[in-house]
Scaffold this motif. Structure first.
Motif, short mmCIF file in Angstrom:
data_model
loop_
_atom_site.label_atom_id
_atom_site.label_comp_id
_atom_site.label_asym_id
_atom_site.label_seq_id
_atom_site.Cartn_x
_atom_site.Cartn_y
_atom_site.Cartn_z
N ALA A 1 4.99 13.17 28.20
CA ALA A 1 5.23 11.85 27.59
C ALA A 1 4.44 11.69 26.30
N ASP A 2 3.24 12.29 26.24
CA ASP A 2 2.41 12.19 25.04
C ASP A 2 3.07 12.89 23.85
N MET A 3 3.65 14.04 24.10
CA MET A 3 4.36 14.75 23.04
C MET A 3 5.58 13.96 22.58
N LEU A 4 6.30 13.40 23.52
CA LEU A 4 7.52 12.66 23.19
C LEU A 4 7.23 11.42 22.33
N LEU A 5 6.09 10.79 22.53
CA LEU A 5 5.72 9.65 21.69
C LEU A 5 5.68 10.06 20.22
N LYS A 6 5.11 11.23 19.94
CA LYS A 6 5.04 11.71 18.56
C LYS A 6 6.42 12.11 18.06
N ALA A 7 7.24 12.71 18.93
CA ALA A 7 8.59 13.10 18.52
C ALA A 7 9.43 11.88 18.15
N ARG A 8 9.33 10.84 18.96
CA ARG A 8 10.11 9.62 18.67
C ARG A 8 9.64 8.98 17.37
N ALA A 9 8.33 8.96 17.16
CA ALA A 9 7.80 8.40 15.92
C ALA A 9 8.27 9.20 14.71
N ARG A 10 8.31 10.51 14.86
CA ARG A 10 8.76 11.36 13.76
C ARG A 10 10.23 11.09 13.43
N ALA A 11 11.07 11.04 14.46
CA ALA A 11 12.50 10.80 14.24
C ALA A 11 12.74 9.44 13.59
N LYS B 1 -1.46 17.10 27.15
CA LYS B 1 -2.15 15.84 26.87
C LYS B 1 -3.43 16.14 26.07
N ARG B 2 -4.11 17.24 26.44
CA ARG B 2 -5.30 17.65 25.72
C ARG B 2 -4.97 18.12 24.30
N GLN B 3 -3.82 18.76 24.14
CA GLN B 3 -3.51 19.42 22.88
C GLN B 3 -2.73 18.56 21.88
N VAL B 4 -2.20 17.43 22.33
CA VAL B 4 -1.26 16.69 21.49
C VAL B 4 -1.86 16.27 20.15
N VAL B 5 -3.16 15.98 20.11
CA VAL B 5 -3.78 15.49 18.87
C VAL B 5 -3.77 16.56 17.79
N PHE B 6 -4.04 17.82 18.17
CA PHE B 6 -4.14 18.87 17.16
C PHE B 6 -3.01 19.90 17.23
N TYR B 7 -2.02 19.66 18.08
CA TYR B 7 -0.94 20.62 18.32
C TYR B 7 -0.21 20.99 17.02
N ASP B 8 0.16 19.99 16.22
CA ASP B 8 0.94 20.26 15.01
C ASP B 8 0.15 21.11 14.02
N ASN B 9 -1.16 20.89 13.94
CA ASN B 9 -1.97 21.55 12.93
C ASN B 9 -2.24 23.01 13.24
N ALA C 1 18.90 11.41 21.53
CA ALA C 1 18.01 10.98 22.61
C ALA C 1 16.82 11.92 22.67
N LEU C 2 15.66 11.35 23.06
CA LEU C 2 14.45 12.12 23.32
C LEU C 2 13.93 11.64 24.66
N GLN C 3 14.06 12.48 25.68
CA GLN C 3 13.85 12.03 27.06
C GLN C 3 12.79 12.87 27.77
N GLU C 4 12.04 12.21 28.65
CA GLU C 4 11.10 12.90 29.51
C GLU C 4 11.89 13.48 30.69
N MET C 5 11.84 14.80 30.83
CA MET C 5 12.69 15.44 31.83
C MET C 5 12.16 16.83 32.15
N THR D 1 6.41 17.63 19.95
CA THR D 1 6.17 16.55 18.99
C THR D 1 7.28 16.40 17.98
N GLY D 2 8.36 17.16 18.15
CA GLY D 2 9.52 17.02 17.28
C GLY D 2 9.44 17.79 15.98
N LEU D 3 8.65 18.86 15.94
CA LEU D 3 8.50 19.61 14.70
C LEU D 3 9.83 20.18 14.20
#
Length: 222
Positions: free
Chosen positions: A86-96, A26-34, A106-110, A66-68
């Motif tokens: 869940a925070d990472m999955l939001l970005k993955a779904r947006a990317r797809a 949750k802390r890293q999701v903003v800058f994870y991709d970069n 499917a992109l599921q929290e599990m 994040t779906g990279l």
């Protein structure tokens, strides 16, 4: 099991629980991709290329983040991704959605250690940068073997700690901060694989600086 120096490999020195993992990402999701996306890019693309070469269509990506990796799968592969964040999955779904990736089913929290998939659901499973995150990596590997068909392909990309030298000392020094950084710097192959698995595996060191390794196995029937 012990490592090459006879040290018992019961687990990393500072185990994390699922809540610690969620909090870290949750802390890293903003800058994870970069930052991590760039460092891990070569290993990620190598793993996806191995998925694309492997026989079969049904693919499970464990720790999709994040779906990279999603844009790089062959359109012939039908991909299901799971993640604990869940925070990472939001970005993955947006990317797809943005890229129109129709082969992402499917992109599921599990929880990767206890998925809800039936036995032998997938031809291929790939776990990227997950083994040193989960609280019980042997449960993760057992779950991958359960959900992949006999004769199917299991792939892992991960950082594995050195056995000696200055980098080993750094890994050990960072180990108590595992919950903060979100992974185990002192993670060893023996924390997830037994001797028979390692004998059967193909392990390829990845740039930069052999920081990650790609592990390829065939899911042999029990």
């Amino acid at each position: 099991m012990a490592d090459a120096f006879g040290t018992a490999l019961k687990g990393p020195r500072a185990p994390m629980d699922a809540d610690a993992v969620r909090a870290a990402y949750k802390r890293q999701v903003v800058f994870y991709d970069n930052w991590f996306g760039l460092v891990s890019q070569h290993s990620r693309l190598a793993a996806v290329a191995a998925v694309n070469r492997a026989p079969g269509e049904q693919v499970l990506e464990v720790g999709v983040g994040t779906g990279l990796a999603l844009p790089h799968y062959s359109p012939a592969k039908r991909v299901t991704g799971i993640d604990l964040s869940a925070d990472m999955l939001l970005k993955a779904r947006a990317r797809a959605l943005t890229l129109g990736l129709r082969n992402i089913e499917a992109l599921q929290e599990m929880d990767a250690q206890a998925t809800t998939f039936p036995d032998a659901s997938f031809d291929i499973a790939v776990a990227m940068f997950v083994a040193s995150v989960v609280p019980k990596p042997r449960l993760l590997f057992a779950e991958l073997k359960r959900v992949v068909k006999p004769g199917g392909t299991i792939l892992l990309v991960n950082h594995f700690a050195r056995a000696r030298g200055p980098i080993w000392w750094v890994e050990r020094a960072l180990a108590p901060a595992s919950a903060l950084i979100g992974w185990h710097p002192d993670f060893r192959t023996g924390h997830i694989f037994d001797a028979a698995d390692l004998k059967a595996a193909r392990i390829t060191k990845m740039p930069p600086f052999s920081l990650f390794s790609l592990v390829e196995l065939t899911n042999e029937p029990s």
